[in-house]
Design a protein around this motif. Sequence first.
Motif, PDB file in Angstrom:
ATOM      1  N   ASN A 181      11.758 -35.606  14.050  1.00  0.00           N
ATOM      2  CA  ASN A 181      11.345 -34.460  14.771  1.00  0.00           C
ATOM      3  C   ASN A 181      11.218 -33.324  14.378  1.00  0.00           C
ATOM      4  O   ASN A 181      11.378 -31.818  14.576  1.00  0.00           O
ATOM      5  N   THR A 182      12.437 -32.713  13.518  1.00  0.00           N
ATOM      6  CA  THR A 182      12.238 -31.349  12.406  1.00  0.00           C
ATOM      7  C   THR A 182      12.562 -31.965  11.288  1.00  0.00           C
ATOM      8  O   THR A 182      13.044 -32.336  10.583  1.00  0.00           O
ATOM      9  N   ILE A 183      11.912 -30.647  10.383  1.00  0.00           N
ATOM     10  CA  ILE A 183      11.388 -31.027   8.968  1.00  0.00           C
ATOM     11  C   ILE A 183      11.998 -29.295   8.608  1.00  0.00           C
ATOM     12  O   ILE A 183      12.217 -28.425   9.441  1.00  0.00           O
ATOM     13  N   PRO A 184      13.077 -29.097   7.684  1.00  0.00           N
ATOM     14  CA  PRO A 184      13.119 -27.626   7.164  1.00  0.00           C
ATOM     15  C   PRO A 184      11.518 -27.139   6.811  1.00  0.00           C
ATOM     16  O   PRO A 184      10.846 -27.684   6.811  1.00  0.00           O
ATOM     17  N   ASN A 185      12.253 -25.522   6.878  1.00  0.00           N
ATOM     18  CA  ASN A 185      11.705 -24.805   7.036  1.00  0.00           C
ATOM     19  C   ASN A 185      10.741 -24.769   5.438  1.00  0.00           C
ATOM     20  O   ASN A 185      11.584 -24.176   4.405  1.00  0.00           O
ATOM     21  N   LEU A 186       9.285 -24.726   5.326  1.00  0.00           N
ATOM     22  CA  LEU A 186       9.048 -25.147   3.974  1.00  0.00           C
ATOM     23  C   LEU A 186       8.840 -23.923   3.515  1.00  0.00           C
ATOM     24  O   LEU A 186       7.934 -23.376   2.334  1.00  0.00           O
ATOM     25  N   LYS A 211      11.065 -21.862   2.907  1.00  0.00           N
ATOM     26  CA  LYS A 211      11.736 -21.871   1.461  1.00  0.00           C
ATOM     27  C   LYS A 211      11.630 -22.845   0.326  1.00  0.00           C
ATOM     28  O   LYS A 211      11.733 -24.167   0.806  1.00  0.00           O
ATOM     29  N   GLU A 212      11.108 -22.642  -0.538  1.00  0.00           N
ATOM     30  CA  GLU A 212      10.788 -23.465  -1.788  1.00  0.00           C
ATOM     31  C   GLU A 212      12.047 -24.609  -1.972  1.00  0.00           C
ATOM     32  O   GLU A 212      11.937 -25.933  -2.091  1.00  0.00           O
ATOM     33  N   GLU A 213      13.488 -24.009  -1.790  1.00  0.00           N
ATOM     34  CA  GLU A 213      14.599 -24.701  -2.467  1.00  0.00           C
ATOM     35  C   GLU A 213      14.681 -26.199  -0.559  1.00  0.00           C
ATOM     36  O   GLU A 213      14.869 -27.340  -1.641  1.00  0.00           O
ATOM     37  N   TYR A 214      13.870 -26.133  -0.624  1.00  0.00           N
ATOM     38  CA  TYR A 214      13.637 -26.611   1.299  1.00  0.00           C
ATOM     39  C   TYR A 214      12.814 -27.481   1.015  1.00  0.00           C
ATOM     40  O   TYR A 214      13.043 -28.786   1.538  1.00  0.00           O
TER      41      TYR A 214
END
Length: 362
Positions: A96-101, A103-106
């Motif tokens: 449903n929700t993935i991290p903010n791509l 941001k490389e570390e995310y």
Amino acid sequence: MKLFKCTHCGQLLYFENHQCVRCHYPLGFIPEKMALVPLVKKGKDTLEPYSKGLVNKLFGPSEKYRYCENHRHGVCNWLVPAQSQDPFCKACQLNNTIPNLSKEEYHDRWRHIEAAKHRLVYTLLQLGLPFMSKDEHPEKGLEFDFLADPKKGPRVLTGHANGTITLNIAEADDIEREMARKAMGEAYRTVLGHFRHEIAHYYWDRLVADMGQEEAFREVFGDEREDYSSALKRHYEKGTSDDWNQYYISPYASAHPWEDWAETWAHYLHMLDTLETAYAFGMSIDPELASKKDNLKADVNRNPYEVKKMSGLIDMWLPLTFAMNSLNRSMGHSDLYPFIIPPVVVDKLAFVHQLCLKVRRK
């Protein structure tokens, strides 16, 4: 996890491989067939399993696939039938929700998270357990939210609520996860362990509540109608009794019957995945110094998904974990499986095992 082999060159493969390390053919996992296969292009976006050389009887000449949409992010090697209207595979449909791509570390954390989640879904498919996305069934569907802590406000809590599993992506950072493990006084903490624990709450709803198994559950785990919030508050404030390891797999399992179920379920999945791997490698445990009464001899010669009695799994599991822990100590690491399974927990594992078998027989 079973072993996979490249049907182009014969190289043994890891489940997570996107490319064969010997012949460099691209690889894709087909969940409908539980197969990881080399691929050849059949158009701009269309692929089909490599069918020359080593014979693979799983596929017909016209079967065509494409990669899951998340393949372009380097986090998924699963395939979707070419005619499917869904851009995502069976595992990624649940996001449903993935991290903010941006941001490389995310992005790195998400890759770690997806590897664990795909292994979880593989196990669910092997068990034949029902699951569906929230898009398919808003009330009984499953979804994942992978969230980062906000700059201001309370931290994101990993947990489950009504089919939504939330995971704080900090858990994919080895240092942050180890700090959390020490702060919580835990013997074991992994991203895959989180998934296996949280999915248990989803399956309590599906396999216990929906199937009318509450009374049978209470006989084994206790009464889940005890106030959950109060029970957790008491656990965190007062801890657990000194003899917890005679009745529970972990201290946290003693907090409430739902958490006992979740911790037990997680260990059941640990056992299945590890035993399937040992079975695929043809492992046998036969320590020279052990006597018969030590019960440390075992041939892992059965697919754990086909074993009908929990005792059969335990007979393989205990010698295997003793060997694994000994190997880890030889490398200077702590025990790979730092748990003891008392008879009461074996009964709890048996309850989980029989429920899963019952679902598969339907």
